[in-house]
Design a protein around this motif. Structure first.
Motif, PDB file in Angstrom:
ATOM      1  N   ARG A 163       0.810  -1.221   0.000  1.00 28.49           N
ATOM      2  CA  ARG A 163       0.000   0.000   0.000  1.00 28.49           C
ATOM      3  C   ARG A 163       0.846   1.275   0.000  1.00 28.49           C
ATOM      4  O   ARG A 163       0.473   2.285  -0.593  1.00 28.49           O
ATOM      5  N   LEU A 166       2.681   1.346  -3.889  1.00 29.48           N
ATOM      6  CA  LEU A 166       2.028   0.867  -5.107  1.00 29.48           C
ATOM      7  C   LEU A 166       1.833   2.000  -6.124  1.00 29.48           C
ATOM      8  O   LEU A 166       1.949   1.800  -7.333  1.00 29.48           O
ATOM      9  N   HIS A 167       1.570   3.199  -5.606  1.00 31.18           N
ATOM     10  CA  HIS A 167       1.332   4.334  -6.507  1.00 31.18           C
ATOM     11  C   HIS A 167       2.612   4.736  -7.249  1.00 31.18           C
ATOM     12  O   HIS A 167       2.558   5.535  -8.186  1.00 31.18           O
ATOM     13  N   HIS A 188       4.650  -8.453  -5.226  1.00 29.06           N
ATOM     14  CA  HIS A 188       3.727  -8.060  -4.148  1.00 29.06           C
ATOM     15  C   HIS A 188       4.142  -8.720  -2.849  1.00 29.06           C
ATOM     16  O   HIS A 188       4.617  -9.857  -2.851  1.00 29.06           O
ATOM     17  N   PRO A 204      -2.883  -3.390   0.086  1.00 29.42           N
ATOM     18  CA  PRO A 204      -3.476  -2.305  -0.715  1.00 29.42           C
ATOM     19  C   PRO A 204      -4.939  -2.596  -1.034  1.00 29.42           C
ATOM     20  O   PRO A 204      -5.347  -3.753  -1.038  1.00 29.42           O
ATOM     21  N   ARG A 206      -8.140  -3.225  -3.439  1.00 31.18           N
ATOM     22  CA  ARG A 206      -8.241  -3.928  -4.722  1.00 31.18           C
ATOM     23  C   ARG A 206      -8.176  -2.974  -5.934  1.00 31.18           C
ATOM     24  O   ARG A 206      -7.465  -3.228  -6.901  1.00 31.18           O
ATOM     25  N   GLU A 207      -8.954  -1.843  -5.860  1.00 33.40           N
ATOM     26  CA  GLU A 207      -8.998  -0.944  -7.041  1.00 33.40           C
ATOM     27  C   GLU A 207      -7.600  -0.423  -7.364  1.00 33.40           C
ATOM     28  O   GLU A 207      -7.210  -0.323  -8.528  1.00 33.40           O
ATOM     29  N   GLN A 208      -6.836  -0.110  -6.311  1.00 36.00           N
ATOM     30  CA  GLN A 208      -5.479   0.416  -6.531  1.00 36.00           C
ATOM     31  C   GLN A 208      -4.587  -0.655  -7.180  1.00 36.00           C
ATOM     32  O   GLN A 208      -3.781  -0.357  -8.063  1.00 36.00           O
ATOM     33  N   VAL A 209      -4.784  -1.898  -6.778  1.00 38.92           N
ATOM     34  CA  VAL A 209      -3.995  -2.998  -7.345  1.00 38.92           C
ATOM     35  C   VAL A 209      -4.327  -3.167  -8.822  1.00 38.92           C
ATOM     36  O   VAL A 209      -3.433  -3.307  -9.666  1.00 38.92           O
ATOM     37  N   GLU A 211      -5.609  -0.993 -10.919  1.00 41.45           N
ATOM     38  CA  GLU A 211      -5.089   0.151 -11.695  1.00 41.45           C
ATOM     39  C   GLU A 211      -3.597  -0.016 -11.950  1.00 41.45           C
ATOM     40  O   GLU A 211      -3.093   0.215 -13.045  1.00 41.45           O
ATOM     41  N   ALA A 212      -2.873  -0.440 -10.920  1.00 41.52           N
ATOM     42  CA  ALA A 212      -1.420  -0.597 -11.041  1.00 41.52           C
ATOM     43  C   ALA A 212      -1.085  -1.677 -12.059  1.00 41.52           C
ATOM     44  O   ALA A 212      -0.161  -1.526 -12.871  1.00 41.52           O
ATOM     45  N   SER A 354      -7.046  -3.714   4.142  1.00 44.26           N
ATOM     46  CA  SER A 354      -6.680  -2.577   3.294  1.00 44.26           C
ATOM     47  C   SER A 354      -7.262  -1.272   3.846  1.00 44.26           C
ATOM     48  O   SER A 354      -6.835  -0.190   3.469  1.00 44.26           O
TER      49      SER A 354
END
Ligand code: FES
Length: 370
Positions: A163, A166-167, A188, A204, A206-209, A211-212, A354
């Motif tokens: 988390r 990840l960005h 990961h 992190p 789920r949505e962020q994962v 997108e990544a 998360s």
């Protein structure tokens, strides 16, 4: 009949992870080393490692990953690299890159080192140094990476993703290109051992994962032929389990700093298995005949659902250590699999974790491994 004449005998291993030491200058909250660390005085000595490398080559191993902790904390690293080269083993140094100066790097290259894998905890100094809990680490890593290129060794960049970083995937890609790396591994965090303690700080959303992963896919296409990018969906958000270690006892083995030989990094978390030590047993005997290597080898040990699954020889039942960590039994289906009765539960658990806002519990080596 010896295993050499037995057509059903396992294939020899291709790779060996040589964990030279658990000592490490960094304090990463996702550290994959066991909760109980090996002290310096209990580490294998130079001659024993050299015998192990000779046995590995004899067994069929092609690649040795010199790892830790931080392998450069071993004063005999050059001799160990030279020994790999003598045995015809491809050597990969897995390092944090904060304590190898130019002279030592040249000595390692001179000794026959083939490849360097450098860990970065983030793509910028504030994030990297916060995660490693070491001010100044990022600048040292960059300087080291430039020296690696200068000396002419191939470089892979490895970053454990969670988390807090990840960005930064787009910046990690740019960093890898800037440093002349040929490969970027986006790994990961795996939630066993120390990382399990920190799941509420690392998991992190789920949505962020997702997108990544889309960003990684786009970068992969854009940079084809220039940079290889390895990345997979993190376990808790996947529908199918990964073939952990490419199958238990199928392709690789780990030797711990104290000499125990494991089928995977976290195997010592599984109760009831006995791991033989290279101080008393040959590597070939351990690979072919030890009960620990045979415990989850092949498909016969699998629960019925896995035995009848067409993917049984693709994912090899997933990860035993994860099955243990999440269900309490190593021989259970890996709950990452959507057919597992525990699958929905772990997805819920990931969502809950998360949303937590825990601080890192850093791994402090000095008090345990002196
Ligand atoms: Fe042990 Fe996956 S880490 S089987």
């Amino acid at each position: 009949m010896s295993h050499l004449d037995d057509p059903a005998r396992p294939a020899p291993p291709l790779g060996m992870l040589a964990e030279l030491t658990h000592r490490c200058p960094l304090q990463c909250p996702y550290c994959s080393n066991p909760l109980e660390l090996t002290r310096k005085r209990d580490e294998l000595d130079t001659a024993t490692w050299q015998r192990v490398f000779a046995e590995a080559a004899e067994l069929g191993v092609l690649q040795v990953h010199l790892s830790g902790g931080e392998p450069a904390l071993r004063q005999d690293l050059e001799a160990l690299v030279a020994s790999c080269a003598e045995q015809g083993l491809y050597s990969n140094l897995i390092t944090a890159g904060v304590n190898i100066d130019r002279a030592r790097l040249e000595a390692l290259a001179e000794a026959g080192l083939d490849h360097v894998q450098l860990s970065v905890q983030g793509a910028t100094a504030p994030i990297n140094d916060h995660i490693a809990n070491q001010p100044g680490a990022f600048d040292k890593k960059l300087a080291f990476a430039r020296e690696v290129a200068d000396v002419g060794l191939p470089l892979t960049l490895n970053s454990v993703i969670h988390r807090a970083n990840l960005h930064q995937i787009p910046e990690l890609v740019e960093l890898a290109l800037d440093l002349g790396a040929r490969r970027l591994e986006i790994a990961h965090a795996q939630y066993y051992g120390w990382a399990l303690e920190n799941r509420g700080a690392l998991m992190p959303p789920r949505e962020q994962v997702m997108e990544a992963l889309a960003l990684v896919e786009a970068a992969r296409e854009r940079l084809e032929g220039k940079l290889v990018i390895d990345a997979v969906v993190p376990d808790y958000y996947a529908r199918l389990p990964k073939p952990c270690m490419n199958g238990w006892g199928r392709q690789s083995l780990n030797v711990t700093p104290a000499g125990r030989v494991l089928p995977c990094h976290a195997a010592e978390t599984i109760p009831g298995l006995t791991f033989l030590n290279v101080r008393e047993h040959g590597l070939g005997e351990i690979w072919y005949d030890s009960s620990a290597f045979n415990a989850y080898r092949g498909t016969a040990w699998m629960p019925d659902t896995c035995q009848s699954c067409e993917r049984r020889e693709i994912d090899w039942g997933g990860c035993r250590c994860q099955a243990l960590a999440l269900t309490g039994e190593a021989s259970q289906m890996d709950p990452v699999c959507e057919r597992s009765p525990y699958h929905d539960e772990i997805q819920t658990l990931a969502i809950v974790d998360s949303k937590r806002d825990d601080d890192f519990t850093y791994r402090r080596f000095s008090r345990q491994s002196a």
